[in-house]
Write a protein that holds these residues in place. Structure first.
Motif, short mmCIF file in Angstrom:
data_model
loop_
_atom_site.label_atom_id
_atom_site.label_comp_id
_atom_site.label_asym_id
_atom_site.label_seq_id
_atom_site.Cartn_x
_atom_site.Cartn_y
_atom_site.Cartn_z
N GLU A 1 -8.93 -1.45 -4.46
CA GLU A 1 -9.00 -0.06 -4.03
C GLU A 1 -9.85 0.09 -2.78
O GLU A 1 -10.90 -0.53 -2.65
N HIS B 1 3.76 6.79 -5.38
CA HIS B 1 3.01 5.54 -5.26
C HIS B 1 3.47 4.54 -6.31
O HIS B 1 3.65 3.35 -6.04
N TYR C 1 -6.02 7.62 -9.57
CA TYR C 1 -4.66 7.09 -9.60
C TYR C 1 -4.66 5.60 -9.90
O TYR C 1 -3.90 5.10 -10.74
N GLY C 2 -5.51 4.88 -9.16
CA GLY C 2 -5.48 3.42 -9.21
C GLY C 2 -5.65 2.88 -10.61
O GLY C 2 -4.88 2.02 -11.06
N ASN D 1 -8.95 5.12 -3.15
CA ASN D 1 -9.76 5.77 -4.16
C ASN D 1 -10.67 6.78 -3.49
O ASN D 1 -11.61 6.44 -2.81
N GLN E 1 -4.68 0.39 -3.25
CA GLN E 1 -4.62 1.84 -3.47
C GLN E 1 -5.86 2.46 -2.86
O GLN E 1 -6.85 1.79 -2.59
N ILE F 1 0.89 -1.17 0.00
CA ILE F 1 0.00 0.00 0.00
C ILE F 1 0.92 1.21 0.00
O ILE F 1 2.02 1.14 0.54
N PRO F 2 0.54 2.32 -0.64
CA PRO F 2 1.48 3.44 -0.70
C PRO F 2 1.92 3.90 0.69
O PRO F 2 1.15 3.88 1.64
N GLN G 1 -2.53 3.52 -12.64
CA GLN G 1 -1.37 2.80 -12.13
C GLN G 1 -1.47 1.32 -12.47
O GLN G 1 -0.50 0.69 -12.90
N GLU G 2 -2.67 0.77 -12.33
CA GLU G 2 -2.87 -0.64 -12.66
C GLU G 2 -2.52 -0.89 -14.12
O GLU G 2 -1.83 -1.86 -14.46
N PHE H 1 5.06 0.85 -5.81
CA PHE H 1 4.42 -0.37 -6.34
C PHE H 1 5.39 -1.17 -7.20
O PHE H 1 5.44 -2.39 -7.12
#
Lengths: 299, 358
Positions: free
Chosen positions: B103, B57, B84-85, B76, B74, B7-8, B88-89, B61
């Motif tokens: 999320e 982040h 972001y999620g 949300n 992440q 997790i960030p 990023q994914e 990851f």
């Protein structure tokens, strides 16, 4: 009574409605100067260098209206629908303008559907504030809404005609406040015209339909305007030869969203991030090679 | 064998996240600090114009995935972080990594029955999560968070007067270690009592009220709460014998609902009429509060490009003029020069001292 309206941000989206509404109420509208170098340098005085180009221009447009009208219309928006967020600039613009331009009379109305502030009630409130009766304001609003919907349909149909063209068709995914502002878009449009490209504008797709399409498969995109662009993009993608994403540095919503779309777009696509240095830079080269690639593919 | 999850990073809150990830979700928390390498990785694969937290982040990851982490979590909600999620994914999948991505949906549009909402949300990650376990560890996480935030407040306020260098922050590090190994209420309560006494009995110099310097730090939440993101600015002020108050912490953001605009707007007259977005209204309110309290100065922190905090700037400037309180505006991105920052901070402190001398 003269109302000044800056021609940036929501203006392109709302101009038909506003012009019709105020005309029915016999209130004169004065539009701000169109964006130019002067407007930009004024705007830059009040903005931070981290603010996006459209924002700097908007502040410059407000400045150009000072002393030319009785009130300046600044809509403030938070939720245009119950669920969808919007760029934070819209949330703060009234308070920012009010702070920077002291002693200016601003006419604000607040759209925040999540908290029960909708456009109709807010414009009724404005009508009352400007000394009009409820009946005439309501009538003016309903006509304005009608005019807005008619115009939206006409623009869509006009673009449907363009799709029949034999030329290379490029879908431009960018906001109307960028594309319709000639100071921002002029160079790009000229280059594309010179390359004999048919420009398809993602903003011309009816917005509520676009939102429906977007909501069908995307669950986490938070912003309304980006959703509308997504829905429109999904509609037009099969009908065009390539996609040009244009965003203003450092727009957070667009930098995230366009990056995602770019990675998922199977047709030729590029992402142009622009700022006020638009006059210089290799835009011409990038666009030329982009169009070349597409034309090669089509052969 | 429990799967590893990342997790960030945010400040020292891994002790809180650990409870969620390990005790509640039965995963193993992959816990590595943010380093130069993290930042470089994040920058390399992120869109240029996105704000710094995204890059932090993403770098985190990538390092996790390189170390066989299989689950990414992440948040949300809030501002752009809501999106972001998804990106990023996509970036990580395009890079060829295999993982599960979840999320935590914390956005403030959830109007009713938050407990049910979070329970359902966490069940997406662990299907056999029973409600008792959720409630028990959820409560542990909340109490842990409240306590660490309390301790941090004391550190910001008092460590500038410590007689023994680092005594406060060493105590905090010790607390973090102990909490990491606490899995039930009994040890949690023991440590709360122990460290409460400990932190209040660390020897401090006795300084007269009129010789105390105080600053308030406000702004965008990730840069405020993560000391890597802000280059340890609180430590800098404390080392220079200045008390810091930083009202926004995770407790304020979550349980206390301190950033709820409806509450805040009643107190921000005449400066703003509407919510500016994210934590910007809170920034304005706190600036007014600490200006009225005659603090020596205010520090405004944000990531480069943070839109709502940019809206706040002209308003903060007006408050600064009206109350004659200096405000230092700092904008962080991955290129922020440490030396440049230090120079600005030292100049600011010099200015505060000169103002006092008048």
């Amino acid at each position: 009574m003269k109302i000044g309206i800056p021609t940036g941000f929501l203006y392109q989206r709302k101009k038909v409605l506003w012009k019709s509404f105020f005309k029915s109420l016999n209130i004169e509208i004065i539009l701000s100067e169109n964006s130019n170098n002067q407007v930009l340098s004024e705007g830059k005085k009040y903005a931070s260098n981290e603010d996006c180009l459209p924002y700097k221009l908007y502040l410059g447009q407000i400045a150009s209206l000072l002393n030319k009208c009785d009130k300046i219309l600044i809509p403030r928006v938070d939720y245009l629908t119950k669920e969808d967020n919007i760029c934070a600039k819209y949330q703060g613009i009234y308070d920012v303008a009010n702070t920077i331009f002291n002693n200016t009379s601003f006419l604000d109305y607040n759209i925040d559907i999540l908290n029960n502030k909708n456009e109709k009630d807010e414009l009724l409130r404005i009508g009352k504030k400007l000394g009009k009766t409820k009946e005439e304001t309501l009538k003016a609003y309903e006509k304005a809404l009608n005019d807005e919907q008619k115009e939206e349909m006409e623009l869509f149909l006009l673009q449907e005609q363009k799709l029949k063209s034999e030329k290379t068709k490029i879908l431009i995914v960018a906001h109307d406040y960028e594309l319709e502002d000639l100071w921002i878009s002029n160079k790009i449009i000229k280059i594309l015209n010179d390359l004999n490209v048919e420009i398809i504008d993602a903003n011309k797709y009816p917005k509520s339909k676009a939102l429906e399409i977007a909501n069908e498969d995307n669950k986490t995109l938070p912003w309304l305007m980006q959703k509308e662009l997504l829905g429109s993009y999904k509609y037009y993608l099969p009908k065009v030869d390539g996609v040009l994403f244009i965003s203003s540095f450092p727009c957070g919503c667009d930098s995230l969203f366009f990056e995602k779309l770019l990675r998922n777009t199977k047709k030729p696509a590029i992402n142009l991030v622009i700022d006020e240095q638009i006059e210089s830079g290799g835009i011409e080269t990038r666009l030329e090679s982009f169009i070349d690639i597409i034309k090669e593919k089509i052969k | 064998m429990r799967k590893k999850a990342a997790i960030p990073n945010m400040g020292d809150y891994n002790v809180v996240f650990k409870i969620l990830i390990e005790d509640m979700l039965n995963l193993k928390l992959w816990n590595m600090p943010t380093t130069e390498k993290t930042i470089d990785l994040g920058e390399k694969y992120s869109p240029d114009a996105i704000c710094a937290p995204f890059k932090y982040h993403l770098g985190h990851f990538i390092e996790a995935l390189e170390d066989n982490v299989e689950v990414l979590v992440q948040v949300n909600g809030g501002c752009r972080v809501g999106y972001y999620g998804e990106l990023q994914e996509k970036i990580l999948k395009d890079l060829g990594y295999k993982f599960k991505f979840y999320e935590l949906k914390v956005n403030n549009k959830i109007q009713k029955n938050k407990i049910k909402h979070y329970y359902q949300n966490l069940k997406e990650i662990r299907k056999d999560l029973n409600f008792i376990s959720f409630a028990y560890h959820g409560l542990r996480a909340i109490i842990t968070m409240l306590f660490v935030d309390y301790i941090d407040k004391i550190i910001r306020k008092k460590s500038c007067y410590e007689k023994i260098p680092n005594s406060f922050r060493n105590t905090k590090n010790n607390l973090n270690k102990k909490l990491s190994n606490s899995h039930h209420f009994i040890t949690l309560f023991y440590y709360i009592i122990y460290f409460f006494i400990k932190i209040h009995t660390i020897p401090i110099k006795n300084i007269k009220k009129q010789n105390k310097y105080k600053v308030a730090i406000i702004g965008e939440l990730y840069t405020l709460m993560d000391k890597d993101a802000n280059n340890e600015i609180e430590l800098f002020f404390n080392e220079n014998k200045i008390e810091v108050i930083r009202p926004l912490d995770l407790s304020a953001l979550t349980i206390k609902g301190s950033t709820n605009p409806k509450k805040l707007l009643k107190k921000t007259n005449p400066y703003i009429k509407y919510h500016l977005g994210a934590t910007a209204t809170y920034s304005v309110l706190k600036t007014i509060k600490y200006a009225k309290k005659r603090y020596d100065g205010i520090i405004h922190l944000k990531s480069f490009g943070c839109t709502p905090e940019l809206s706040a700037l002209p308003i903060l400037q007006k408050i600064s003029d009206d109350y004659d309180i200096p405000i230092l505006y700092l904008s962080f991105d991955l290129q922020t020069s440490k030396e440049g920052l230090r120079t600005r901070l030292e100049a600011f402190i010099d200015m505060l001292e000169m103002r006092r001398e008048k």
